[in-house]
Every structure is written in structure tokens, then in C-alpha cells.
Write a protein that holds these residues in place. Structure first.
Motif, PDB file in Angstrom:
ATOM      1  N   ALA B  53     -38.836  -5.375  14.544  1.00  0.00           N
ATOM      2  CA  ALA B  53     -37.740  -6.282  14.907  1.00  0.00           C
ATOM      3  C   ALA B  53     -36.549  -6.083  13.975  1.00  0.00           C
ATOM      4  N   ARG B  54     -36.821  -5.950  12.663  1.00  0.00           N
ATOM      5  CA  ARG B  54     -35.730  -5.830  11.698  1.00  0.00           C
ATOM      6  C   ARG B  54     -35.072  -4.457  11.717  1.00  0.00           C
ATOM      7  N   LEU B  55     -35.886  -3.432  11.911  1.00  0.00           N
ATOM      8  CA  LEU B  55     -35.389  -2.071  11.671  1.00  0.00           C
ATOM      9  C   LEU B  55     -35.046  -1.315  12.939  1.00  0.00           C
ATOM     10  N   HIS B  88     -41.908 -13.579   6.172  1.00  0.00           N
ATOM     11  CA  HIS B  88     -41.039 -14.403   5.334  1.00  0.00           C
ATOM     12  C   HIS B  88     -39.567 -14.022   5.480  1.00  0.00           C
ATOM     13  N   GLY B  89     -39.278 -12.954   6.180  1.00  0.00           N
ATOM     14  CA  GLY B  89     -37.894 -12.651   6.540  1.00  0.00           C
ATOM     15  C   GLY B  89     -37.312 -13.701   7.474  1.00  0.00           C
ATOM     16  N   PHE B  91     -38.209 -16.936   7.022  1.00  0.00           N
ATOM     17  CA  PHE B  91     -38.619 -18.168   6.328  1.00  0.00           C
ATOM     18  C   PHE B  91     -37.640 -19.322   6.575  1.00  0.00           C
ATOM     19  N   ASP B  92     -36.356 -19.071   6.416  1.00  0.00           N
ATOM     20  CA  ASP B  92     -35.383 -20.166   6.518  1.00  0.00           C
ATOM     21  C   ASP B  92     -35.406 -20.790   7.915  1.00  0.00           C
ATOM     22  N   ALA B  93     -35.504 -19.950   8.929  1.00  0.00           N
ATOM     23  CA  ALA B  93     -35.529 -20.472  10.305  1.00  0.00           C
ATOM     24  C   ALA B  93     -36.809 -21.274  10.553  1.00  0.00           C
ATOM     25  N   MET B  94     -37.927 -20.804   9.995  1.00  0.00           N
ATOM     26  CA  MET B  94     -39.187 -21.541  10.174  1.00  0.00           C
ATOM     27  C   MET B  94     -39.129 -22.864   9.426  1.00  0.00           C
ATOM     28  N   GLN B  95     -38.623 -22.813   8.173  1.00  0.00           N
ATOM     29  CA  GLN B  95     -38.585 -24.041   7.382  1.00  0.00           C
ATOM     30  C   GLN B  95     -37.641 -25.064   8.007  1.00  0.00           C
ATOM     31  N   LEU B 132     -39.152  -4.424   2.551  1.00  0.00           N
ATOM     32  CA  LEU B 132     -38.288  -3.776   1.560  1.00  0.00           C
ATOM     33  C   LEU B 132     -36.839  -3.776   2.032  1.00  0.00           C
ATOM     34  N   ALA B 133     -36.609  -3.530   3.327  1.00  0.00           N
ATOM     35  CA  ALA B 133     -35.233  -3.499   3.851  1.00  0.00           C
ATOM     36  C   ALA B 133     -34.584  -4.877   3.741  1.00  0.00           C
ATOM     37  N   MET B 134     -35.373  -5.933   3.923  1.00  0.00           N
ATOM     38  CA  MET B 134     -34.820  -7.296   3.821  1.00  0.00           C
ATOM     39  C   MET B 134     -34.695  -7.741   2.369  1.00  0.00           C
ATOM     40  N   ARG B 135     -35.196  -6.927   1.420  1.00  0.00           N
ATOM     41  CA  ARG B 135     -35.134  -7.235  -0.014  1.00  0.00           C
ATOM     42  C   ARG B 135     -35.741  -8.618  -0.322  1.00  0.00           C
TER      43      ARG B 135
END
Lengths: 233, 233
Positions: B53-55, B88-89, B91-95, B132-135
Motif C-alpha cells: 500500500a505504501r510503496l 503502525h504507519g 497509527f494516527d488514523a487508528m487512534q 523503513l520507507a515510512m521512517r
């Protein structure tokens, strides 16, 4: 989300249900995450002790079992597996409370015995004092042509019962010798295979050398039944 | 039922979530079933691949993640642990979508690094290409005084990424050597400890000889954070 999502009523004990999830995964043919079986594990170790309820007038576990069944149904599961043999003493009451099929662990064990090349005859059955007192295995297996040998009361008190308690207390390796000795005695009395009919027992037995006769691991047996269900069986 | 029941958003992959449940149990001080932590594991391996999804513009996993969060909330859980680093990429949306606290796996890893005697400095971080890409590690650990080394693109392509895929395909032992080699290279470049920042990696690393430098197992780290939460921390 519904359909083929498996519900697992666990926590009895929690190590056995974690191992059930691990074996369910490892026994599933899969090349990537998305090939594995969706499942919800309801792991509530607070369910009152099943053997104490049957043998010593302890608190009834049924209300807690039904809470778990209800939670799994609400989650959208399509069937229920219960990796605790003793809890199957309340099978009829649980099955009456839900439209979802509950996969019976003793039927799964019978299929596993056949897979191991023992489709009938004299077998040993190890389990909790509650499972043996309720005759959960004898009731379902006698009709299939099995003759179930069980440990003596003295073997239960000195070997099997303390070893099950050790696994529940995370002392897994320390449980091996007593469990292996109880299994060897059943084989010595003529059992062609020994059913590890309490899901703590395969954990202890896996911690030492393999036994020189067929053993029926009820965690694996139930995992295979669940995979067959998920595949549409 | 509510209160201290732990919700586990798993299935990413399913073997890692089963191992999380096993380690949660084994790391909990307990003498009997009823001393263990009540938990619900939502193991949905159908969540779309997080790295893809990210890459690579793959399907967004967020709707499936939120279905799981919602299911755990409905079940009465009091907090959520997610034994998948890459998830956890989101995370903010889930939280933002739940009032329940979500225990962040990178914070758990930082606590584990401190426990291992590495409270700051140069560390290695292994993970999926997405992590790693999302740091995910650098973002949270740089501020704590860590300097995160990661595998090269060539090491990711030849060692780490194929080994993670093997674990997800149940080829756990076959994943060891590539993962151990990637970890050794990070240690050789000055990492004082190596974070196994994808929950498939500790499964592969456990299948062979122990590495001669500290490794931070993010399954154990998250299990310890969950136990602390359950104990009222």
C-alpha cells in the motif's frame, strides 16, 4: 466479514489457545498472509475451573463460556472451536445457545486417530480429572469401536493432574516427565495410541523426546478440523 | 468483562500474532489460568499488504484495520496492541477512530532497548520496506537519542524482504540465515543492538543460534507493554 471466519473460545488455558492459533497457522497451506484463515480468539482465562466445577461443587463455568460464545457470534464468526477438552462437558448447553456449529474436539480426535492409523481398538486417554469423570471420550468413542483405557486414580493424582497445573503455571518443560510416564503406562497396558485429551498435555509432551507410540495431539486435531471447516468441509 | 481485557489486532501475519499470544502468556507471572490476562485476538490475515500500500499504490489497509479496531471495542477491550510494525504507519488514523489507547510498538521497542542496556546511541533497525520507507523508528527514536542504521536497498532485496515472505509462508527455519546475516551486517557497521522491527523477524531469528549482540524482539517488547498495561501501568 462473516462466512468463513473461525471463532476460537480459548483461555482455558491461554498457552494452549496460543498454541492452537500457532498450529492452525502452520497446518494451513499458505504462501502469504492473505491465504491464512481469519479467526477471532476469545481468550478469557477467568472462566471458572472446569474440573473443580464438576468434581468439587466449584463455580459453574457456563455463564462465562456463553459470554465468549456470544462475543464470537457478535464478531461475525461462522463456527466455533474450543481448544479445551474439559469445557466440552458443557457442549450441549453451548450448542443450544448458538446457531453457529461448534466443532467437537472428541470428534476431531477420532479423525486424528484414524489419520494416525488407529481407526478402532484399545487406546489410552489422558485428560483432566473432570474430562475423565464426565467420560467425554468414552461416550463418543465407544460407539466408534474404541476401548478407552484411562490412568488410575493414583496416576492422576501423582502424575497427570500436577503436570497439567505446571503447564498452566508456565512450567512447561517441568511437566514432560510425569506426562510421558503416564502415557508410557497406558501403552504398557495395551493402548495402541494415547490421546492427549487435555490441551495442556501436548505442550508438556512437546518439551521432551518423542514417545515411541502414536499420540493424538488434540490441539492439532482441532486445528485440522477447523481448517477443513474453513476450506468448506 | 471490560476494564483490563486486552484487544490484539493481529493476523499481520497470523504466525506473529499467535506468537504474541504465546509470549504474552509466558511473560505473565501466573500460577493458574485465572492469573493470566484476558484478551481478544482479532486475527484477520486478509488485511491488504501494508508495504504494498505504501510503496506500490496497493489497496489501502485502513478500512480493514478499522473493522478490527471496532470489533475489539465491541468485545469490551480496554486497550489495543498491534503485533505488526508496518501497520503502525496508520497509527494516527487508528487512534483517532477509537477512544481506547493503542500501545505503540516503537515505544515498546524503546523500553525494551533500555531494558537491554542500550538507552541511546547507534542501533540497527530491520523491518519491512514499508516500515523503513515510512521512517517509523527514526521518527520516534531520533528524539530519544538513538541513531538508526537500516539495511541497504540491496540487503533489503536480497536478504530481509524474501525472509519475511518465507515466514509468512510458514517456512520459518529457512528464514534464519538471511535475517541473521542482515543483523550481523548492521552490527558490523556499528549498531550496539538490532531491533527486529517486523514481527515476522523474531520468528525467523529464533529458529537458529542466538546472535552475539543484543537484539530487540518487538513481539516480546509489545507483550511486556501489554502486561504493564494490564497490571495497571
Amino acid at each position: 466479514m462473516a462466512g468463513r471466519m473461525l471463532g476460537v473460545l480459548g483461555g482455558m488455558g491461554p498457552l494452549a489457545s496460543a498454541e492452537f492459533m500457532r498450529r492452525l497457522t502452520l497446518l494451513t497451506p499458505a504462501a502469504r498472509d492473505q491465504d491464512h484463515i481469519p479467526a477471532v480468539l476469545w481468550s478469557d482465562p477467568r472462566v471458572p475451573d472446569r474440573s473443580a466445577a464438576r468434581l468439587a461443587g466449584g463455580e459453574d463455568p457456563l455463564p462465562a463460556l456463553l459470554r465468549g460464545i456470544h462475543g464470537l457470534q457478535q464478531a461475525g464468526c461462522g463456527a466455533i472451536a474450543i481448544p479445551c477438552n474439559t469445557a466440552h462437558g458443557w457442549f450441549d448447553a453451548m450448542q443450544a445457545a448458538t446457531p453457529l456449529p461448534i466443532l467437537h474436539i472428541v470428534d476431531a480426535a477420532a479423525a486424528e486417530l484414524a489419520r494416525l492409523g488407529v481407526p478402532q481398538g484399545r487406546i489410552g486417554v489422558m485428560g483432566t480429572a473432570g474430562t475423565l469423570a464426565m467420560r467425554l471420550y468414552q461416550q463418543r468413542l465407544d460407539a466408534r469401536g474404541y476401548d478407552c483405557l484411562v490412568p488410575t486414580e493414583q496416576e492422576m493424582a501423582s502424575l497427570v493432574t500436577p503436570a497439567i497445573a505446571r503447564v498452566k503455571a508456565n512450567e512447561v518443560a517441568e511437566a514432560y516427565e510425569a506426562l510421558a510416564e503416564a502415557a508410557r503406562r497406558l501403552a504398557g497396558r495395551g493402548a495402541r495410541a494415547v490421546v492427549l485429551g487435555c490441551t495442556e498435555i501436548p505442550l508438556g509432551i512437546a518439551a521432551g523426546p518423542a514417545l515411541p507410540f502414536p499420540v493424538c495431539d488434540t490441539i492439532d486435531a482441532l486445528a485440522r478440523a477447523a481448517i477443513a471447516w474453513a476450506r468448506g468441509g
